[in-house]
Design a protein around this motif. Structure first.
Motif, PDB file in Angstrom:
ATOM      1  N   PRO A   1       3.034  16.694 -16.451  1.00 62.13           N
ATOM      2  CA  PRO A   1       2.531  16.091 -17.689  1.00 62.13           C
ATOM      3  C   PRO A   1       1.223  16.764 -18.125  1.00 62.13           C
ATOM      4  CG  PRO A   1       2.071  14.656 -15.820  1.00 62.13           C
ATOM      5  CD  PRO A   1       2.871  15.813 -15.295  1.00 62.13           C
ATOM      6  N   ASP A   2       0.872  16.559 -19.370  1.00 64.90           N
ATOM      7  CA  ASP A   2      -0.389  17.088 -19.888  1.00 64.90           C
ATOM      8  C   ASP A   2      -1.561  16.298 -19.316  1.00 64.90           C
ATOM      9  OD1 ASP A   2       0.933  18.929 -21.481  1.00 64.90           O
ATOM     10  OD2 ASP A   2       1.036  17.570 -23.195  1.00 64.90           O
ATOM     11  N   GLY A   3      -2.703  16.926 -19.295  1.00 62.74           N
ATOM     12  CA  GLY A   3      -3.924  16.229 -18.902  1.00 62.74           C
ATOM     13  C   GLY A   3      -4.156  16.227 -17.405  1.00 62.74           C
ATOM     14  N   ASP A   4      -5.097  15.406 -17.012  1.00 58.35           N
ATOM     15  CA  ASP A   4      -5.484  15.268 -15.612  1.00 58.35           C
ATOM     16  C   ASP A   4      -4.382  14.525 -14.857  1.00 58.35           C
ATOM     17  OD1 ASP A   4      -6.775  14.969 -13.184  1.00 58.35           O
ATOM     18  OD2 ASP A   4      -8.286  13.565 -13.935  1.00 58.35           O
ATOM     19  N   VAL A   5      -3.868  15.141 -13.817  1.00 53.82           N
ATOM     20  CA  VAL A   5      -2.754  14.538 -13.064  1.00 53.82           C
ATOM     21  C   VAL A   5      -3.212  13.913 -11.742  1.00 53.82           C
ATOM     22  CG1 VAL A   5      -1.018  16.051 -14.084  1.00 53.82           C
ATOM     23  CG2 VAL A   5      -2.149  16.723 -11.946  1.00 53.82           C
ATOM     24  N   THR A   6      -4.535  13.821 -11.544  1.00 50.57           N
ATOM     25  CA  THR A   6      -5.064  13.370 -10.258  1.00 50.57           C
ATOM     26  C   THR A   6      -4.462  12.052  -9.801  1.00 50.57           C
ATOM     27  OG1 THR A   6      -7.128  14.538 -10.679  1.00 50.57           O
ATOM     28  CG2 THR A   6      -7.171  12.825  -8.983  1.00 50.57           C
ATOM     29  N   ASP A   7      -4.505  11.032 -10.600  1.00 50.77           N
ATOM     30  CA  ASP A   7      -4.020   9.696 -10.218  1.00 50.77           C
ATOM     31  C   ASP A   7      -2.799   9.312 -11.039  1.00 50.77           C
ATOM     32  OD1 ASP A   7      -6.032   9.101  -8.242  1.00 50.77           O
ATOM     33  OD2 ASP A   7      -7.452   8.876  -9.894  1.00 50.77           O
ATOM     34  N   THR A   8      -1.746  10.119 -10.930  1.00 49.76           N
ATOM     35  CA  THR A   8      -0.545   9.857 -11.719  1.00 49.76           C
ATOM     36  C   THR A   8       0.676   9.672 -10.821  1.00 49.76           C
ATOM     37  OG1 THR A   8      -0.024  12.221 -11.890  1.00 49.76           O
ATOM     38  CG2 THR A   8      -1.396  11.278 -13.650  1.00 49.76           C
ATOM     39  N   PRO A   9       1.643   8.894 -11.282  1.00 51.00           N
ATOM     40  CA  PRO A   9       2.890   8.766 -10.533  1.00 51.00           C
ATOM     41  C   PRO A   9       3.566  10.123 -10.306  1.00 51.00           C
ATOM     42  CG  PRO A   9       2.771   7.073 -12.209  1.00 51.00           C
ATOM     43  CD  PRO A   9       1.609   8.010 -12.449  1.00 51.00           C
ATOM     44  N   TRP A  10       3.406  11.055 -11.254  1.00 49.16           N
ATOM     45  CA  TRP A  10       4.005  12.381 -11.121  1.00 49.16           C
ATOM     46  C   TRP A  10       3.469  13.072  -9.861  1.00 49.16           C
ATOM     47  CZ3 TRP A  10       1.633  17.232 -11.216  1.00 49.16           C
ATOM     48  CH2 TRP A  10       2.510  18.325 -11.292  1.00 49.16           C
ATOM     49  N   ARG A  11       2.154  13.079  -9.695  1.00 42.76           N
ATOM     50  CA  ARG A  11       1.557  13.709  -8.508  1.00 42.76           C
ATOM     51  C   ARG A  11       1.944  12.952  -7.242  1.00 42.76           C
ATOM     52  NH1 ARG A  11      -4.411  13.286  -6.234  1.00 42.76           N
ATOM     53  NH2 ARG A  11      -4.243  14.836  -4.556  1.00 42.76           N
ATOM     54  N   TYR A  12       1.885  11.631  -7.299  1.00 39.39           N
ATOM     55  CA  TYR A  12       2.180  10.833  -6.113  1.00 39.39           C
ATOM     56  C   TYR A  12       3.620  11.027  -5.657  1.00 39.39           C
ATOM     57  CZ  TYR A  12      -2.266   8.453  -7.045  1.00 39.39           C
ATOM     58  OH  TYR A  12      -3.589   8.157  -7.268  1.00 39.39           O
ATOM     59  N   SER A  13       4.524  11.148  -6.611  1.00 45.86           N
ATOM     60  CA  SER A  13       5.925  11.387  -6.263  1.00 45.86           C
ATOM     61  C   SER A  13       6.077  12.730  -5.553  1.00 45.86           C
ATOM     62  CB  SER A  13       6.792  11.334  -7.519  1.00 45.86           C
ATOM     63  OG  SER A  13       8.142  11.551  -7.192  1.00 45.86           O
ATOM     64  N   LEU A  14       5.433  13.760  -6.083  1.00 49.78           N
ATOM     65  CA  LEU A  14       5.467  15.074  -5.434  1.00 49.78           C
ATOM     66  C   LEU A  14       4.870  15.012  -4.030  1.00 49.78           C
ATOM     67  CD1 LEU A  14       4.549  17.644  -8.211  1.00 49.78           C
ATOM     68  CD2 LEU A  14       6.487  17.813  -6.647  1.00 49.78           C
TER      69      LEU A  14
ATOM     70  N   ASN B   1       4.931  12.531  -2.021  1.00 51.96           N
ATOM     71  CA  ASN B   1       5.914  11.935  -1.116  1.00 51.96           C
ATOM     72  C   ASN B   1       6.871  12.986  -0.571  1.00 51.96           C
ATOM     73  OD1 ASN B   1       4.923   9.344  -1.271  1.00 51.96           O
ATOM     74  ND2 ASN B   1       6.550   8.559  -2.582  1.00 51.96           N
ATOM     75  N   TRP B   2       7.085  14.044  -1.346  1.00 52.38           N
ATOM     76  CA  TRP B   2       7.977  15.141  -0.946  1.00 52.38           C
ATOM     77  C   TRP B   2       7.200  16.276  -0.276  1.00 52.38           C
ATOM     78  CZ3 TRP B   2      13.349  15.428  -1.563  1.00 52.38           C
ATOM     79  CH2 TRP B   2      13.933  14.334  -2.202  1.00 52.38           C
ATOM     80  N   GLY B   3       5.913  16.036   0.055  1.00 50.17           N
ATOM     81  CA  GLY B   3       5.149  17.004   0.831  1.00 50.17           C
ATOM     82  C   GLY B   3       4.386  18.037   0.028  1.00 50.17           C
ATOM     83  N   HIS B   4       4.344  17.878  -1.294  1.00 58.36           N
ATOM     84  CA  HIS B   4       3.664  18.865  -2.131  1.00 58.36           C
ATOM     85  C   HIS B   4       2.557  18.194  -2.941  1.00 58.36           C
ATOM     86  CE1 HIS B   4       3.208  22.582  -4.449  1.00 58.36           C
ATOM     87  NE2 HIS B   4       2.916  21.761  -5.449  1.00 58.36           N
ATOM     88  N   ASP B   5       1.321  18.620  -2.726  1.00 59.41           N
ATOM     89  CA  ASP B   5       0.207  18.141  -3.537  1.00 59.41           C
ATOM     90  C   ASP B   5      -0.111  19.209  -4.575  1.00 59.41           C
ATOM     91  OD1 ASP B   5      -2.108  17.235  -4.724  1.00 59.41           O
ATOM     92  OD2 ASP B   5      -3.131  16.784  -2.838  1.00 59.41           O
ATOM     93  N   PRO B   6       0.191  18.955  -5.854  1.00 62.43           N
ATOM     94  CA  PRO B   6      -0.024  19.977  -6.883  1.00 62.43           C
ATOM     95  C   PRO B   6      -1.499  20.301  -7.112  1.00 62.43           C
ATOM     96  CG  PRO B   6       0.581  17.888  -7.880  1.00 62.43           C
ATOM     97  CD  PRO B   6       0.730  17.711  -6.397  1.00 62.43           C
ATOM     98  N   LEU B   7      -2.408  19.515  -6.567  1.00 61.75           N
ATOM     99  CA  LEU B   7      -3.834  19.792  -6.733  1.00 61.75           C
ATOM    100  C   LEU B   7      -4.391  20.597  -5.561  1.00 61.75           C
ATOM    101  CD1 LEU B   7      -5.148  16.433  -8.182  1.00 61.75           C
ATOM    102  CD2 LEU B   7      -4.267  18.441  -9.382  1.00 61.75           C
ATOM    103  N   LYS B   8      -3.560  20.914  -4.615  1.00 59.80           N
ATOM    104  CA  LYS B   8      -4.002  21.659  -3.442  1.00 59.80           C
ATOM    105  C   LYS B   8      -3.941  23.155  -3.709  1.00 59.80           C
ATOM    106  CE  LYS B   8      -3.297  22.006   1.461  1.00 59.80           C
ATOM    107  NZ  LYS B   8      -2.479  21.739   2.581  1.00 59.80           N
TER     108      LYS B   8
END
Length: 116
Positions: A94-107, A109-116
């Protein structure tokens, strides 16, 4: 042929690139409320059931702690599923800051932190 050394190596490499959280970090994450609140519940599970991604995350922790030579075909299939999910989900950022989003949290859960 599926399950041969080349397939095993390619799958392990792709999995290692897609899963960027350590087993300990993923395990800690899976214990949080935020982890339990996201994701699609499995068939037949009502509101309190475990999401597909959360269950996958628990399995990923085990896979990360397993020697490549000890992985069976079912493990390799799950690893390929994880790679596919991570790639598909990253494409939906999604657009914008994804820090505290369900999109990031879902990823996560699958072992991938998009902010890492």
């Amino acid at each position: 042929m599926a399950g041969d050394g080349g397939d095993r190596d390619a799958t392990a490499k792709a999995f290692g690139e897609a899963v960027n959280m350590t087993p300990a970090r993923l395990e800690d994450w899976l214990g949080t409320d935020a982890s339990h609140e996201v994701g699609q519940k499995g068939r037949g599970q009502k509101g309190g059931g475990e999401s597909v991604g959360h269950a996958s995350g628990r399995r990923i922790v085990g896979l990360l702690r397993t020697k490549k030579a000890d992985l069976d075909e079912d493990d390799l299939a799950h690893m390929r599923e994880v790679v596919g999910y991570v790639h598909r989900h990253l494409a939906q950022r999604p657009d914008g800051d994804v820090t505290d989003t369900p999109w990031r949290y879902s990823l996560m859960n699958w072992g991938h932190d998009p902010l890492k």
